[in-house]
Motif scaffolding. Structure first.
Motif, PDB file in Angstrom:
ATOM      1  N   GLU A 222     -45.252  25.544  38.702  1.00 12.15           N
ATOM      2  CA  GLU A 222     -44.407  26.254  37.748  1.00 12.15           C
ATOM      3  C   GLU A 222     -43.618  25.258  36.887  1.00 12.15           C
ATOM      4  OE1 GLU A 222     -41.390  28.836  39.324  1.00 12.15           O
ATOM      5  OE2 GLU A 222     -41.223  29.903  37.406  1.00 12.15           O
TER       6      GLU A 222
ATOM      7  N   SER B  73     -44.159  25.890  43.254  1.00 19.87           N
ATOM      8  CA  SER B  73     -43.025  25.519  42.426  1.00 19.87           C
ATOM      9  C   SER B  73     -43.354  24.297  41.563  1.00 19.87           C
ATOM     10  CB  SER B  73     -41.814  25.242  43.324  1.00 19.87           C
ATOM     11  OG  SER B  73     -40.699  24.931  42.562  1.00 19.87           O
TER      12      SER B  73
ATOM     13  N   ARG C 220     -37.018  25.272  38.606  1.00 21.55           N
ATOM     14  CA  ARG C 220     -37.293  25.924  37.320  1.00 21.55           C
ATOM     15  C   ARG C 220     -36.181  25.605  36.312  1.00 21.55           C
ATOM     16  NH1 ARG C 220     -36.861  31.466  38.626  1.00 21.55           N
ATOM     17  NH2 ARG C 220     -38.617  31.101  40.022  1.00 21.55           N
TER      18      ARG C 220
END
Ligand code: NAP
Length: 306
Positions: free
Chosen positions: A129, A126, A89
């Motif tokens: 994201e 992930s 992220r």
């Protein structure tokens, strides 16, 4: 056009660079270790880390478009203490912020296929994201979602290939019956390079896949047949991903650390939900047997790193 390729030493980045150069694109390659990259004709090498925001501002100066091929499945080498999702992220946020600041017009991201309603593995979640973070910035994002990519050096492909080569009898859990739509690496590269020259892909997300949908059991079977190997696969109801990853670490050059997220992801069906890319970038897609045959002809790396 000047383009930054992140993950330039990786499976996809290292293969895309020559394709871009052949199309007359000025390429800047990003790696955390420029000395290891060495020199390549026509490539401007930049040392940088997506977890180091300042290094990105330099790398993205005077860049028109950038490819994002970074994932955090490897060790936390910077000792950040962050989980791999947090590093994924943060890296994506740093990247999109720096790209916006430097006036980069487009980013192209290669993520994983999968349905978010389908209890995805942590790694696949992930990847999704990262796509959302990259889409939140100034540059227009093109996202391509792919299942397993077939080519020498691809981590998932090599994991299955080493297991098949080395184990006459394989004990495997339920993921054997999971369906997937693998893509030949040459087709994946054609889409990645094609996006850059097709403005209608800007700001959009596409699923990319080969023409065949197969289970992992079928995939292993096709590879074994092409190699002339007789293999027996025994399905067992339970084999935890943790145990599978230790086992893979013993039998193949894939580390337990890398094997774990890869094995976790095998439970998720990875099939294209739409095929709009075919209209924008028409391509005679490589059938699965041909994709595997081509991969078998390529030099095979001795280590599989993430
Ligand atoms: N392989 C597949 O079958 C497959 C399938 C579907 C989707 N994808 C997606 O395709 C993309 C590329 O995958 P790949 O297989 O090419 O991966 P890969 O071979 O493991 O390469 C990953 C690259 O990321 C770079 N990297 C890692 N951490 C970094 C950081 N903090 N800062 C800067 N660079 C960093 C590494 O470069 P350095 O070590 O040189 O810095 C490495 O070149 C990923 O988004 C992956 O999810 C892959």
């Amino acid at each position: 056009m000047r383009v930054l390729v992140t993950g330039a030493t990786g499976f996809i980045g290292s293969r895309l660079i020559p394709e871009l150069l052949a199309k007359g694109v000025a390429v800047r390659a990003l790696t955390r270790n420029a000395a290891r990259y060495g020199t390549a004709a026509g490539v401007e090498v930049m040392q940088g880390d997506v977890l180091d925001r300042a290094s990105l501002s330099t790398a993205l100066k005077k860049v028109d478009a950038a490819y994002y091929f970074v994932h955090s499945m490897s060790k936390d080498t910077r000792g950040t203490g962050l989980s791999f999702e947090e590093r994924d992220r943060l890296g994506a946020q740093n990247f999109v912020d720096a790209a916006g600041e430097q006036g980069v017009k487009r980013i192209v991201y290669l993520g994983g296929l999968g349905d978010e309603n389908d209890a995805l593995s942590k790694h696949l979640l992930s990847r999704m994201e990262v796509g959302r973070v990259l889409a939140s910035g100034q540059p227009a994002l093109t996202t391509l979602h792919a299942a397993l990519i077939i080519g020498a050096g691809g981590s998932s492909f090599e994991m299955l290939r080493y297991l098949t080569d080395r184990l006459p009898v394989m004990i495997a859990p339920k993921w054997l019956e999971t369906r997937s739509q693998p893509i030949a690496v040459r087709d994946c590269l054609a889409y990645l390079a094609g996006c850059l020259f097709e403005d209608r892909t800007s700001g959009h997300t596409f699923d990319i896949g080969g023409p065949d949908i197969v289970t992992y059991r079928q995939l292993i079977g096709i590879y074994a047949q092409l190699r002339g190997l007789k293999r027996f696969i025994i399905g067992v109801p339970v084999l935890t991903p943790r145990l599978s990853s230790y086992w893979i670490n013993l039998v193949t050059p894939v580390s337990a650390e890398l094997a774990r997220p890869l094995v976790d992801g095998l439970k998720n069906e990875m099939i294209c939900h739409e095929q709009e890319i075919l209209a924008l970038l028409p391509l005679a897609r490589t059938p699965i047997r041909e994709a595997i045959r081509l991969a078998m002809k390529e030099p095979r790396p001795k280590t599989i790193r993430a």
